[in-house]
Design an enzyme around this catalytic site. Structure first.
Site, PDB file in Angstrom:
ATOM      1  N   TYR A  40       2.558  -7.286  -6.350  1.00  0.00           N
ATOM      2  CA  TYR A  40       3.773  -6.741  -5.731  1.00  0.00           C
ATOM      3  C   TYR A  40       5.020  -7.306  -6.407  1.00  0.00           C
ATOM      4  O   TYR A  40       5.963  -6.576  -6.717  1.00  0.00           O
ATOM      5  CB  TYR A  40       3.744  -7.097  -4.244  1.00  0.00           C
ATOM      6  CG  TYR A  40       4.897  -6.588  -3.413  1.00  0.00           C
ATOM      7  CD1 TYR A  40       4.869  -5.315  -2.851  1.00  0.00           C
ATOM      8  CD2 TYR A  40       6.017  -7.383  -3.174  1.00  0.00           C
ATOM      9  CE1 TYR A  40       5.918  -4.854  -2.067  1.00  0.00           C
ATOM     10  CE2 TYR A  40       7.076  -6.932  -2.389  1.00  0.00           C
ATOM     11  CZ  TYR A  40       7.022  -5.667  -1.847  1.00  0.00           C
ATOM     12  OH  TYR A  40       8.061  -5.215  -1.073  1.00  0.00           O
ATOM     13  N   TRP A  86       3.933   1.755  -0.841  1.00  0.00           N
ATOM     14  CA  TRP A  86       4.667   1.897  -2.108  1.00  0.00           C
ATOM     15  C   TRP A  86       3.731   2.398  -3.210  1.00  0.00           C
ATOM     16  O   TRP A  86       4.048   3.356  -3.921  1.00  0.00           O
ATOM     17  CB  TRP A  86       5.267   0.536  -2.472  1.00  0.00           C
ATOM     18  CG  TRP A  86       6.234   0.541  -3.601  1.00  0.00           C
ATOM     19  CD1 TRP A  86       6.893   1.613  -4.142  1.00  0.00           C
ATOM     20  CD2 TRP A  86       6.672  -0.613  -4.336  1.00  0.00           C
ATOM     21  NE1 TRP A  86       7.708   1.198  -5.158  1.00  0.00           N
ATOM     22  CE2 TRP A  86       7.583  -0.157  -5.292  1.00  0.00           C
ATOM     23  CE3 TRP A  86       6.378  -1.977  -4.261  1.00  0.00           C
ATOM     24  CZ2 TRP A  86       8.218  -1.038  -6.193  1.00  0.00           C
ATOM     25  CZ3 TRP A  86       7.012  -2.846  -5.148  1.00  0.00           C
ATOM     26  CH2 TRP A  86       7.917  -2.383  -6.098  1.00  0.00           C
ATOM     27  N   SER A 144       4.740 -10.547   6.658  1.00  0.00           N
ATOM     28  CA  SER A 144       4.753  -9.096   6.849  1.00  0.00           C
ATOM     29  C   SER A 144       3.700  -8.686   7.891  1.00  0.00           C
ATOM     30  O   SER A 144       3.972  -7.880   8.785  1.00  0.00           O
ATOM     31  CB  SER A 144       4.482  -8.410   5.508  1.00  0.00           C
ATOM     32  OG  SER A 144       4.569  -7.019   5.639  1.00  0.00           O
ATOM     33  N   HIS A 196      -8.340  -0.302   2.449  1.00  0.00           N
ATOM     34  CA  HIS A 196      -8.162  -1.744   2.644  1.00  0.00           C
ATOM     35  C   HIS A 196      -9.514  -2.455   2.592  1.00  0.00           C
ATOM     36  O   HIS A 196      -9.596  -3.659   2.812  1.00  0.00           O
ATOM     37  CB  HIS A 196      -7.537  -2.034   4.010  1.00  0.00           C
ATOM     38  CG  HIS A 196      -6.096  -1.645   4.129  1.00  0.00           C
ATOM     39  ND1 HIS A 196      -5.168  -1.913   3.156  1.00  0.00           N
ATOM     40  CD2 HIS A 196      -5.409  -1.020   5.123  1.00  0.00           C
ATOM     41  CE1 HIS A 196      -3.987  -1.451   3.545  1.00  0.00           C
ATOM     42  NE2 HIS A 196      -4.107  -0.907   4.735  1.00  0.00           N
ATOM     43  N   ARG A 227      -0.395  -9.538  -3.331  1.00  0.00           N
ATOM     44  CA  ARG A 227       0.958 -10.027  -3.066  1.00  0.00           C
ATOM     45  C   ARG A 227       0.895 -11.513  -2.735  1.00  0.00           C
ATOM     46  O   ARG A 227      -0.139 -11.994  -2.242  1.00  0.00           O
ATOM     47  CB  ARG A 227       1.534  -9.243  -1.873  1.00  0.00           C
ATOM     48  CG  ARG A 227       2.993  -9.498  -1.588  1.00  0.00           C
ATOM     49  CD  ARG A 227       3.461  -8.624  -0.417  1.00  0.00           C
ATOM     50  NE  ARG A 227       4.894  -8.764  -0.215  1.00  0.00           N
ATOM     51  CZ  ARG A 227       5.577  -8.234   0.793  1.00  0.00           C
ATOM     52  NH1 ARG A 227       4.947  -7.512   1.708  1.00  0.00           N
ATOM     53  NH2 ARG A 227       6.880  -8.410   0.902  1.00  0.00           N
ATOM     54  N   THR A 282       0.822  -1.210   0.000  1.00  0.00           N
ATOM     55  CA  THR A 282       0.000   0.000   0.000  1.00  0.00           C
ATOM     56  C   THR A 282       0.861   1.268   0.000  1.00  0.00           C
ATOM     57  O   THR A 282       0.630   2.192  -0.783  1.00  0.00           O
ATOM     58  CB  THR A 282      -0.892   0.032   1.268  1.00  0.00           C
ATOM     59  OG1 THR A 282      -1.369  -1.282   1.534  1.00  0.00           O
ATOM     60  CG2 THR A 282      -2.023   1.015   1.119  1.00  0.00           C
ATOM     61  N   ARG A 324       9.791  -2.552   6.298  1.00  0.00           N
ATOM     62  CA  ARG A 324      10.486  -3.612   7.023  1.00  0.00           C
ATOM     63  C   ARG A 324      11.652  -4.097   6.169  1.00  0.00           C
ATOM     64  O   ARG A 324      12.790  -3.722   6.390  1.00  0.00           O
ATOM     65  CB  ARG A 324       9.507  -4.742   7.392  1.00  0.00           C
ATOM     66  CG  ARG A 324      10.054  -5.723   8.429  1.00  0.00           C
ATOM     67  CD  ARG A 324       9.069  -6.830   8.708  1.00  0.00           C
ATOM     68  NE  ARG A 324       8.771  -7.608   7.522  1.00  0.00           N
ATOM     69  CZ  ARG A 324       9.413  -8.722   7.162  1.00  0.00           C
ATOM     70  NH1 ARG A 324      10.387  -9.193   7.918  1.00  0.00           N
ATOM     71  NH2 ARG A 324       9.079  -9.364   6.054  1.00  0.00           N
ATOM     72  N   LYS A 325      11.355  -4.919   5.146  1.00  0.00           N
ATOM     73  CA  LYS A 325      12.412  -5.414   4.271  1.00  0.00           C
ATOM     74  C   LYS A 325      12.162  -5.081   2.805  1.00  0.00           C
ATOM     75  O   LYS A 325      13.092  -4.837   2.054  1.00  0.00           O
ATOM     76  CB  LYS A 325      12.507  -6.937   4.394  1.00  0.00           C
ATOM     77  CG  LYS A 325      13.360  -7.434   5.527  1.00  0.00           C
ATOM     78  CD  LYS A 325      13.677  -8.901   5.289  1.00  0.00           C
ATOM     79  CE  LYS A 325      14.474  -9.488   6.440  1.00  0.00           C
ATOM     80  NZ  LYS A 325      14.568 -10.964   6.294  1.00  0.00           N
ATOM     81  N   GLY A 326      10.902  -5.172   2.417  1.00  0.00           N
ATOM     82  CA  GLY A 326      10.552  -4.886   1.025  1.00  0.00           C
ATOM     83  C   GLY A 326      11.110  -5.903   0.054  1.00  0.00           C
ATOM     84  O   GLY A 326      11.548  -5.551  -1.049  1.00  0.00           O
TER      85      GLY A 326
HETATM   86  P1  A3P Z   1       7.694  -6.498   4.313  1.00  0.00           P
HETATM   87  O1  A3P Z   1       7.130  -6.559   5.691  1.00  0.00           O
HETATM   88  O2  A3P Z   1       7.662  -7.824   3.620  1.00  0.00           O
HETATM   89  O3  A3P Z   1       9.031  -5.873   4.243  1.00  0.00           O
HETATM   90  P2  A3P Z   1       1.773  -1.991   3.289  1.00  0.00           P
HETATM   91  O4  A3P Z   1       2.339  -0.714   2.796  1.00  0.00           O
HETATM   92  O5  A3P Z   1       0.618  -2.480   2.464  1.00  0.00           O
HETATM   93  O6  A3P Z   1       1.496  -1.968   4.733  1.00  0.00           O
HETATM   94  O7  A3P Z   1       2.872  -3.108   3.027  1.00  0.00           O
HETATM   95  C1  A3P Z   1       4.064  -3.117   3.740  1.00  0.00           C
HETATM   96  C2  A3P Z   1       5.059  -3.980   3.003  1.00  0.00           C
HETATM   97  O8  A3P Z   1       5.555  -3.291   1.862  1.00  0.00           O
HETATM   98  C3  A3P Z   1       6.264  -4.287   3.883  1.00  0.00           C
HETATM   99  O9  A3P Z   1       6.718  -5.554   3.432  1.00  0.00           O
HETATM  100  C4  A3P Z   1       7.188  -3.155   3.493  1.00  0.00           C
HETATM  101  O10 A3P Z   1       8.534  -3.360   3.818  1.00  0.00           O
HETATM  102  C5  A3P Z   1       6.964  -3.093   1.999  1.00  0.00           C
HETATM  103  N1  A3P Z   1       7.320  -1.796   1.413  1.00  0.00           N
HETATM  104  C6  A3P Z   1       7.149  -0.575   1.963  1.00  0.00           C
HETATM  105  N2  A3P Z   1       7.602   0.374   1.136  1.00  0.00           N
HETATM  106  C7  A3P Z   1       8.067  -0.243   0.038  1.00  0.00           C
HETATM  107  C8  A3P Z   1       8.683   0.218  -1.172  1.00  0.00           C
HETATM  108  N3  A3P Z   1       8.890   1.503  -1.384  1.00  0.00           N
HETATM  109  N4  A3P Z   1       9.043  -0.705  -2.085  1.00  0.00           N
HETATM  110  C9  A3P Z   1       8.833  -2.020  -1.861  1.00  0.00           C
HETATM  111  N5  A3P Z   1       8.267  -2.509  -0.739  1.00  0.00           N
HETATM  112  C10 A3P Z   1       7.881  -1.644   0.204  1.00  0.00           C
END
Ligand code: A3P
Length: 330
Positions: free
Chosen positions: A226, A70, A169, A136, A161, A68, A296-298
Protein backbone atom coordinates in the site's frame (compact mmCIF):
# COMPACT_ATOMS: atom_id res chain seq x y z
CA UNK A 1 -17.89 -35.65 2.28
CA UNK A 2 -18.46 -34.39 -1.23
CA UNK A 3 -18.39 -30.73 -2.21
CA UNK A 4 -22.19 -30.73 -2.30
CA UNK A 5 -22.37 -32.06 1.27
CA UNK A 6 -19.91 -29.46 2.44
CA UNK A 7 -22.05 -26.72 1.00
CA UNK A 8 -24.96 -27.78 3.26
CA UNK A 9 -25.31 -25.28 6.11
CA UNK A 10 -26.14 -28.13 8.50
CA UNK A 11 -22.63 -29.53 8.38
CA UNK A 12 -21.29 -26.07 9.18
CA UNK A 13 -23.08 -25.90 12.48
CA UNK A 14 -21.66 -29.35 13.29
CA UNK A 15 -18.22 -28.21 12.27
CA UNK A 16 -18.59 -24.96 14.22
CA UNK A 17 -19.16 -26.78 17.48
CA UNK A 18 -15.78 -28.49 17.09
CA UNK A 19 -13.69 -25.37 16.40
CA UNK A 20 -11.76 -23.28 18.97
CA UNK A 21 -13.63 -20.00 19.48
CA UNK A 22 -12.68 -16.53 20.74
CA UNK A 23 -14.76 -13.50 21.54
CA UNK A 24 -13.62 -9.98 22.29
CA UNK A 25 -13.45 -7.39 19.57
CA UNK A 26 -14.90 -9.84 17.02
CA UNK A 27 -16.27 -13.37 17.34
CA UNK A 28 -13.96 -15.80 15.61
CA UNK A 29 -13.36 -19.51 15.22
CA UNK A 30 -10.11 -21.14 14.26
CA UNK A 31 -10.18 -23.25 11.11
CA UNK A 32 -6.99 -24.61 9.53
CA UNK A 33 -4.77 -22.10 11.34
CA UNK A 34 -6.87 -19.04 10.50
CA UNK A 35 -9.39 -17.12 12.60
CA UNK A 36 -12.62 -16.75 10.69
CA UNK A 37 -16.02 -15.19 11.19
CA UNK A 38 -18.21 -18.16 12.20
CA UNK A 39 -21.18 -16.78 10.29
CA UNK A 40 -19.16 -16.75 7.07
CA UNK A 41 -17.74 -20.29 7.18
CA UNK A 42 -20.33 -21.52 4.71
CA UNK A 43 -19.10 -18.88 2.27
CA UNK A 44 -15.41 -19.36 2.95
CA UNK A 45 -14.83 -23.11 3.15
CA UNK A 46 -16.52 -24.16 -0.13
CA UNK A 47 -14.32 -21.84 -2.21
CA UNK A 48 -11.45 -24.31 -2.12
CA UNK A 49 -13.64 -27.04 -3.64
CA UNK A 50 -15.89 -25.03 -5.85
CA UNK A 51 -13.83 -22.25 -7.37
CA UNK A 52 -12.45 -23.41 -10.72
CA UNK A 53 -9.62 -21.08 -11.66
CA UNK A 54 -9.31 -20.18 -15.32
CA UNK A 55 -5.88 -19.45 -16.77
CA UNK A 56 -6.87 -15.86 -17.53
CA UNK A 57 -8.42 -15.12 -14.12
CA UNK A 58 -6.88 -12.28 -12.16
CA UNK A 59 -7.22 -12.62 -8.40
CA UNK A 60 -6.86 -9.54 -6.22
CA UNK A 61 -5.93 -10.93 -2.83
CA UNK A 62 -5.60 -8.85 0.31
CA UNK A 63 -5.73 -9.01 4.04
CA UNK A 64 -8.54 -6.78 5.35
CA UNK A 65 -7.93 -3.02 5.21
CA UNK A 66 -4.83 -3.25 3.03
CA UNK A 67 -6.37 -1.29 0.17
CA UNK A 68 -8.70 -3.84 -1.42
CA UNK A 69 -11.14 -1.18 -2.57
CA UNK A 70 -8.38 0.85 -4.19
CA UNK A 71 -6.81 -2.18 -5.87
CA UNK A 72 -10.19 -3.31 -7.17
CA UNK A 73 -10.82 0.13 -8.65
CA UNK A 74 -7.39 0.33 -10.26
CA UNK A 75 -7.49 -3.20 -11.67
CA UNK A 76 -11.00 -2.63 -13.01
CA UNK A 77 -10.04 0.69 -14.63
CA UNK A 78 -6.86 -0.77 -16.14
CA UNK A 79 -8.41 -3.90 -17.62
CA UNK A 80 -11.56 -2.24 -18.99
CA UNK A 81 -9.88 0.91 -20.30
CA UNK A 82 -10.47 -0.06 -23.93
CA UNK A 83 -14.20 0.30 -23.34
CA UNK A 84 -14.05 3.65 -21.58
CA UNK A 85 -11.33 5.58 -23.29
CA UNK A 86 -13.19 8.42 -24.90
CA UNK A 87 -12.35 11.93 -23.80
CA UNK A 88 -14.00 12.98 -20.56
CA UNK A 89 -15.17 9.48 -19.61
CA UNK A 90 -13.25 9.65 -16.34
CA UNK A 91 -14.34 13.13 -15.33
CA UNK A 92 -15.93 12.82 -11.90
CA UNK A 93 -17.42 16.30 -11.88
CA UNK A 94 -18.23 16.75 -15.52
CA UNK A 95 -20.53 14.18 -17.05
CA UNK A 96 -18.09 11.28 -17.26
CA UNK A 97 -19.71 7.88 -17.79
CA UNK A 98 -17.06 5.54 -16.41
CA UNK A 99 -18.71 2.74 -14.37
CA UNK A 100 -16.59 3.57 -11.33
CA UNK A 101 -18.33 6.94 -11.14
CA UNK A 102 -21.57 5.14 -10.23
CA UNK A 103 -20.60 1.65 -9.03
CA UNK A 104 -18.73 0.98 -5.79
CA UNK A 105 -15.34 -0.67 -6.50
CA UNK A 106 -16.32 -3.53 -4.16
CA UNK A 107 -19.24 -4.25 -6.49
CA UNK A 108 -17.31 -3.66 -9.70
CA UNK A 109 -15.08 -6.61 -8.77
CA UNK A 110 -16.87 -9.52 -7.04
CA UNK A 111 -15.43 -11.27 -4.03
CA UNK A 112 -14.87 -15.05 -4.21
CA UNK A 113 -16.17 -15.67 -0.69
CA UNK A 114 -19.28 -13.53 -1.09
CA UNK A 115 -21.67 -15.89 -2.86
CA UNK A 116 -24.97 -17.57 -2.17
CA UNK A 117 -24.22 -20.71 -0.14
CA UNK A 118 -25.28 -23.94 -1.83
CA UNK A 119 -25.23 -22.40 -5.31
CA UNK A 120 -21.76 -23.59 -6.21
CA UNK A 121 -20.28 -20.18 -6.91
CA UNK A 122 -22.77 -19.79 -9.76
CA UNK A 123 -22.39 -15.99 -9.73
CA UNK A 124 -18.65 -16.34 -10.28
CA UNK A 125 -19.04 -19.12 -12.88
CA UNK A 126 -21.35 -16.90 -14.90
CA UNK A 127 -18.79 -14.16 -15.36
CA UNK A 128 -17.14 -13.84 -18.73
CA UNK A 129 -13.40 -14.28 -19.09
CA UNK A 130 -11.10 -12.67 -18.32
CA UNK A 131 -12.46 -12.43 -14.77
CA UNK A 132 -11.29 -10.05 -12.06
CA UNK A 133 -11.96 -11.57 -8.63
CA UNK A 134 -11.26 -10.26 -5.16
CA UNK A 135 -10.58 -12.33 -2.08
CA UNK A 136 -9.50 -12.04 1.55
CA UNK A 137 -8.85 -15.77 1.76
CA UNK A 138 -5.37 -16.91 2.67
CA UNK A 139 -3.67 -18.82 -0.12
CA UNK A 140 -4.10 -22.14 1.69
CA UNK A 141 -7.89 -21.76 1.66
CA UNK A 142 -7.90 -21.29 -2.12
CA UNK A 143 -7.71 -24.25 -4.52
CA UNK A 144 -4.09 -25.35 -5.10
CA UNK A 145 -4.73 -24.89 -8.84
CA UNK A 146 -4.61 -21.09 -8.32
CA UNK A 147 -0.83 -21.16 -8.21
CA UNK A 148 -0.25 -24.39 -10.13
CA UNK A 149 2.77 -24.31 -12.41
CA UNK A 150 0.88 -26.07 -15.18
CA UNK A 151 -1.77 -24.41 -17.35
CA UNK A 152 -4.50 -23.99 -14.72
CA UNK A 153 -2.74 -21.37 -12.60
CA UNK A 154 -3.99 -17.82 -12.76
CA UNK A 155 -2.44 -14.47 -11.88
CA UNK A 156 -2.62 -13.17 -8.34
CA UNK A 157 -1.95 -9.64 -7.11
CA UNK A 158 -1.39 -9.53 -3.38
CA UNK A 159 -1.53 -6.17 -1.66
CA UNK A 160 -0.20 -5.81 1.88
CA UNK A 161 0.14 -2.85 4.20
CA UNK A 162 2.13 -1.73 7.22
CA UNK A 163 0.53 -3.73 10.07
CA UNK A 164 0.10 -0.79 12.48
CA UNK A 165 -2.03 1.05 9.91
CA UNK A 166 -3.90 -2.17 9.16
CA UNK A 167 -4.78 -2.52 12.82
CA UNK A 168 -5.98 1.07 13.17
CA UNK A 169 -8.03 0.81 9.98
CA UNK A 170 -9.48 -2.54 11.06
CA UNK A 171 -10.30 -1.27 14.52
CA UNK A 172 -12.27 1.64 13.08
CA UNK A 173 -13.99 -0.70 10.62
CA UNK A 174 -15.01 -3.12 13.36
CA UNK A 175 -16.27 -0.28 15.55
CA UNK A 176 -18.28 1.03 12.57
CA UNK A 177 -19.78 -2.41 12.04
CA UNK A 178 -20.77 -2.56 15.71
CA UNK A 179 -22.52 0.75 15.17
CA UNK A 180 -21.61 2.11 18.59
CA UNK A 181 -22.74 -1.06 20.41
CA UNK A 182 -20.38 -2.02 23.24
CA UNK A 183 -17.20 -0.37 22.05
CA UNK A 184 -14.01 -2.34 22.62
CA UNK A 185 -10.85 -0.93 24.16
CA UNK A 186 -8.21 -0.51 21.49
CA UNK A 187 -5.61 -2.03 23.83
CA UNK A 188 -7.58 -5.25 24.22
CA UNK A 189 -8.16 -5.49 20.48
CA UNK A 190 -4.49 -4.88 19.83
CA UNK A 191 -3.47 -7.72 22.13
CA UNK A 192 -5.67 -10.10 20.18
CA UNK A 193 -4.40 -8.76 16.85
CA UNK A 194 -0.85 -9.44 18.06
CA UNK A 195 -1.86 -12.95 19.10
CA UNK A 196 -3.08 -13.49 15.54
CA UNK A 197 -6.74 -13.37 16.57
CA UNK A 198 -8.25 -11.07 13.95
CA UNK A 199 -10.56 -11.89 11.02
CA UNK A 200 -8.52 -13.99 8.52
CA UNK A 201 -5.60 -13.70 10.93
CA UNK A 202 -2.86 -14.23 11.88
CA UNK A 203 -2.07 -11.35 9.54
CA UNK A 204 1.59 -12.41 9.27
CA UNK A 205 0.61 -15.91 8.11
CA UNK A 206 -1.68 -14.34 5.51
CA UNK A 207 1.17 -12.12 4.28
CA UNK A 208 3.76 -14.90 4.38
CA UNK A 209 1.84 -17.44 2.35
CA UNK A 210 1.49 -15.03 -0.57
CA UNK A 211 4.97 -13.57 -0.07
CA UNK A 212 6.61 -16.99 -0.39
CA UNK A 213 4.57 -17.79 -3.46
CA UNK A 214 5.52 -14.45 -5.05
CA UNK A 215 9.19 -15.34 -4.56
CA UNK A 216 8.71 -18.82 -6.00
CA UNK A 217 6.52 -17.71 -8.93
CA UNK A 218 6.97 -13.99 -9.58
CA UNK A 219 5.35 -14.25 -12.99
CA UNK A 220 2.17 -15.53 -11.31
CA UNK A 221 2.06 -13.71 -7.99
CA UNK A 222 2.75 -9.98 -7.82
CA UNK A 223 3.34 -8.77 -4.26
CA UNK A 224 2.62 -5.08 -3.67
CA UNK A 225 2.54 -2.70 -0.74
CA UNK A 226 0.00 0.00 0.00
CA UNK A 227 2.76 2.42 0.98
CA UNK A 228 4.52 2.00 -2.37
CA UNK A 229 1.27 2.59 -4.20
CA UNK A 230 0.70 5.80 -2.23
CA UNK A 231 4.28 6.96 -2.90
CA UNK A 232 4.07 6.40 -6.66
CA UNK A 233 0.60 5.45 -7.86
CA UNK A 234 1.40 5.99 -11.55
CA UNK A 235 4.22 3.51 -11.33
CA UNK A 236 1.93 1.05 -9.53
CA UNK A 237 -0.66 1.38 -12.27
CA UNK A 238 1.96 0.69 -14.94
CA UNK A 239 3.25 -2.32 -13.00
CA UNK A 240 -0.28 -3.70 -12.68
CA UNK A 241 -1.02 -3.18 -16.38
CA UNK A 242 2.20 -5.00 -17.29
CA UNK A 243 1.38 -7.87 -14.95
CA UNK A 244 -2.11 -8.14 -16.41
CA UNK A 245 -0.47 -8.39 -19.86
CA UNK A 246 -2.17 -5.19 -21.02
CA UNK A 247 0.74 -2.71 -20.74
CA UNK A 248 0.11 0.90 -21.68
CA UNK A 249 1.09 1.77 -25.24
CA UNK A 250 3.37 4.73 -25.88
CA UNK A 251 0.37 6.57 -27.23
CA UNK A 252 -1.59 5.91 -24.02
CA UNK A 253 1.33 7.08 -21.94
CA UNK A 254 1.65 10.26 -24.03
CA UNK A 255 -2.08 10.85 -23.61
CA UNK A 256 -1.71 10.48 -19.82
CA UNK A 257 -4.00 7.46 -19.45
CA UNK A 258 -2.10 6.04 -16.43
CA UNK A 259 -2.43 9.40 -14.66
CA UNK A 260 -6.13 9.56 -15.51
CA UNK A 261 -6.67 6.14 -13.96
CA UNK A 262 -4.78 7.20 -10.85
CA UNK A 263 -6.97 10.31 -10.55
CA UNK A 264 -10.21 8.40 -11.08
CA UNK A 265 -9.27 5.81 -8.44
CA UNK A 266 -7.78 8.25 -5.94
CA UNK A 267 -9.13 8.40 -2.43
CA UNK A 268 -10.28 11.97 -3.07
CA UNK A 269 -12.27 11.12 -6.20
CA UNK A 270 -13.78 7.83 -5.05
CA UNK A 271 -14.65 8.91 -1.52
CA UNK A 272 -16.45 11.97 -2.86
CA UNK A 273 -18.79 10.09 -5.20
CA UNK A 274 -22.41 9.75 -4.19
CA UNK A 275 -22.37 6.04 -5.10
CA UNK A 276 -19.58 5.43 -2.58
CA UNK A 277 -20.91 7.68 0.16
CA UNK A 278 -24.42 6.36 0.59
CA UNK A 279 -26.11 2.97 0.73
CA UNK A 280 -24.96 -0.48 1.79
CA UNK A 281 -23.15 -3.39 0.25
CA UNK A 282 -25.03 -6.66 0.57
CA UNK A 283 -22.70 -9.45 1.69
CA UNK A 284 -25.41 -12.09 2.07
CA UNK A 285 -26.76 -13.61 5.32
CA UNK A 286 -28.35 -10.26 6.17
CA UNK A 287 -24.88 -8.76 6.49
CA UNK A 288 -24.60 -5.28 5.07
CA UNK A 289 -21.68 -2.89 5.18
CA UNK A 290 -22.07 0.83 4.64
CA UNK A 291 -20.43 1.77 1.34
CA UNK A 292 -18.69 4.73 2.92
CA UNK A 293 -16.98 2.51 5.52
CA UNK A 294 -14.37 1.56 2.93
CA UNK A 295 -13.15 5.15 2.78
CA UNK A 296 -11.78 6.55 5.99
CA UNK A 297 -8.54 8.51 5.58
CA UNK A 298 -6.40 6.69 3.05
CA UNK A 299 -3.16 7.86 4.67
CA UNK A 300 0.13 6.20 5.50
CA UNK A 301 1.14 6.34 9.17
CA UNK A 302 -2.24 7.21 10.67
CA UNK A 303 -1.49 4.74 13.49
CA UNK A 304 0.48 7.51 15.20
CA UNK A 305 -2.75 9.42 15.75
CA UNK A 306 -4.38 6.50 17.54
CA UNK A 307 -1.72 4.37 19.18
CA UNK A 308 0.96 5.09 21.74
CA UNK A 309 4.60 4.45 20.87
CA UNK A 310 4.48 1.38 23.13
CA UNK A 311 1.48 -0.03 21.26
CA UNK A 312 3.28 0.57 17.98
CA UNK A 313 6.36 -1.19 19.26
CA UNK A 314 4.29 -4.17 20.31
CA UNK A 315 3.07 -4.62 16.73
CA UNK A 316 6.55 -4.05 15.30
CA UNK A 317 8.08 -6.62 17.63
CA UNK A 318 5.52 -9.28 16.82
CA UNK A 319 5.85 -8.83 13.08
CA UNK A 320 9.63 -8.70 13.24
CA UNK A 321 9.65 -11.97 15.13
CA UNK A 322 7.05 -13.71 12.96
CA UNK A 323 8.52 -12.57 9.64
CA UNK A 324 12.13 -13.23 10.63
CA UNK A 325 14.16 -14.80 7.86
CA UNK A 326 11.42 -14.41 5.25
CA UNK A 327 12.84 -11.28 3.65
CA UNK A 328 9.53 -9.49 4.26
CA UNK A 329 10.16 -6.43 6.42
CA UNK A 330 7.97 -3.56 7.63
P1 A3P B 1 -7.82 3.79 6.39
O1 A3P B 1 -8.82 3.21 7.33
O2 A3P B 1 -6.43 3.77 6.94
O3 A3P B 1 -8.19 5.13 5.88
P2 A3P B 1 -9.92 -2.12 2.25
O4 A3P B 1 -10.38 -1.54 0.96
O5 A3P B 1 -8.96 -3.26 2.07
O6 A3P B 1 -11.03 -2.41 3.17
O7 A3P B 1 -9.00 -1.01 2.93
C1 A3P B 1 -9.55 0.17 3.42
C2 A3P B 1 -8.44 1.17 3.60
O8 A3P B 1 -8.03 1.68 2.34
C3 A3P B 1 -8.92 2.37 4.42
O9 A3P B 1 -7.76 2.82 5.09
C4 A3P B 1 -9.37 3.30 3.31
O10 A3P B 1 -9.49 4.64 3.69
C5 A3P B 1 -8.27 3.09 2.29
N1 A3P B 1 -8.67 3.46 0.93
C6 A3P B 1 -9.89 3.28 0.36
N2 A3P B 1 -9.88 3.74 -0.90
C7 A3P B 1 -8.65 4.22 -1.14
C8 A3P B 1 -8.04 4.85 -2.27
N3 A3P B 1 -8.71 5.07 -3.38
N4 A3P B 1 -6.75 5.23 -2.16
C9 A3P B 1 -6.06 5.01 -1.02
N5 A3P B 1 -6.59 4.43 0.08
C10 A3P B 1 -7.86 4.03 0.03
Amino acid sequence: TSAADEAEPKSYSDLLSTLPARGGWVSLVQYQNYWLNPGRLQHIIPVKELYKPRADDIILATYLKCGTTWLKALAFAITTRGRHHHAGAFAADDGGDHPLLTVHPQEAVPHLEVHTPGQGLADIEMLQSPRLLGTHLPLSLLPPAVVATSGSGCRVVYLCRQPKDVFVSLWHFVMDMRGGRSPVEMDAALSMFCEGVSPFGPVWEHYLEYWKESLARPEQVLFMRYEEMVADPVRAVKTLAGFFAVPFTEEEERAGVPEEIVRLCSFETLSGLESNRTGDLDCGDNTVIGKSTFFRKGKVGDWENHMTKEMGKKVDDVFEEKLKGSGLVF
